[in-house]
Design an enzyme around this catalytic site. Structure first.
Site: not given
Ligand code: THU
Length: 140
Positions: A60, A94
């Site tokens: 995000e 986020c």
């Molecule tokens: N993550 C995201 O990119 N967005 C989300 O909404 C949830 C979590 C990523 C962070 C990390 O690289 C992986 O997912 C596991 O937490």
């Protein structure tokens, strides 16, 4: 909660596509995000992890910084796609990041096969620390 069926399908496809570019060698949890701005442009991002785990940037925020770098600060909708059978909605950090640009931002939460729901940042982050609060500090 916003209407589950009322979302931007092409935006979801963009998020699904960019999810393939996620750099997630540590968690193997790939996430893609796509933001549509007021001008109709779409900015995409994926999560980027780092061996120093806390430096990880979520999809995000990755999409958001791309929009800002292009001078696009009016955001209308974001689609978030993970590979989970349950909805993966934006993490707390986020939510705050997205609220900076539009508390009423529409958020579509999906995986590769289905859209789980649409909501808004305001619903995800009620009683947020916002600019109005900041400005209301008494002069002391
Ligand atoms: N993550 C995201 O990119 N967005 C989300 O909404 C949830 C979590 C990523 C962070 C990390 O690289 C992986 O997912 C596991 O937490």
């Amino acid at each position: 909660m916003a209407d589950k069926l009322n979302f931007d399908q092409p935006l979801v496809e963009e998020a699904r596509e960019v999810r393939e570019r996620a750099y997630a060698p540590y968690s193997n949890f790939k996430v893609g995000a796509a933001i549509r701005t007021g001008s109709g442009k779409v900015f995409r991002g994926a999560n980027v992890e780092n061996i120093s785990i806390s430096l990880t940037i979520c999809a995000e925020r990755s999409a958001g910084v791309a929009a800002v770098a292009a001078g696009e600060l009016e955001w209308e909708e974001i689609a978030v796609v993970a590979g989970t059978s349950r909805p993966t909605s934006p993490c707390g950090a986020c939510r705050q990041f997205l609220a900076e640009f539009n508390p009423n931002l529409k958020v579509v939460v999906a995986n590769q096969d289905e859209v789980f729901y649409t909501t808004t940042v305001a619903e995800l982050l009620p009683k947020a620390f916002d600019n109005e609060t900041y400005k209301s500090q008494a002069v002391d």
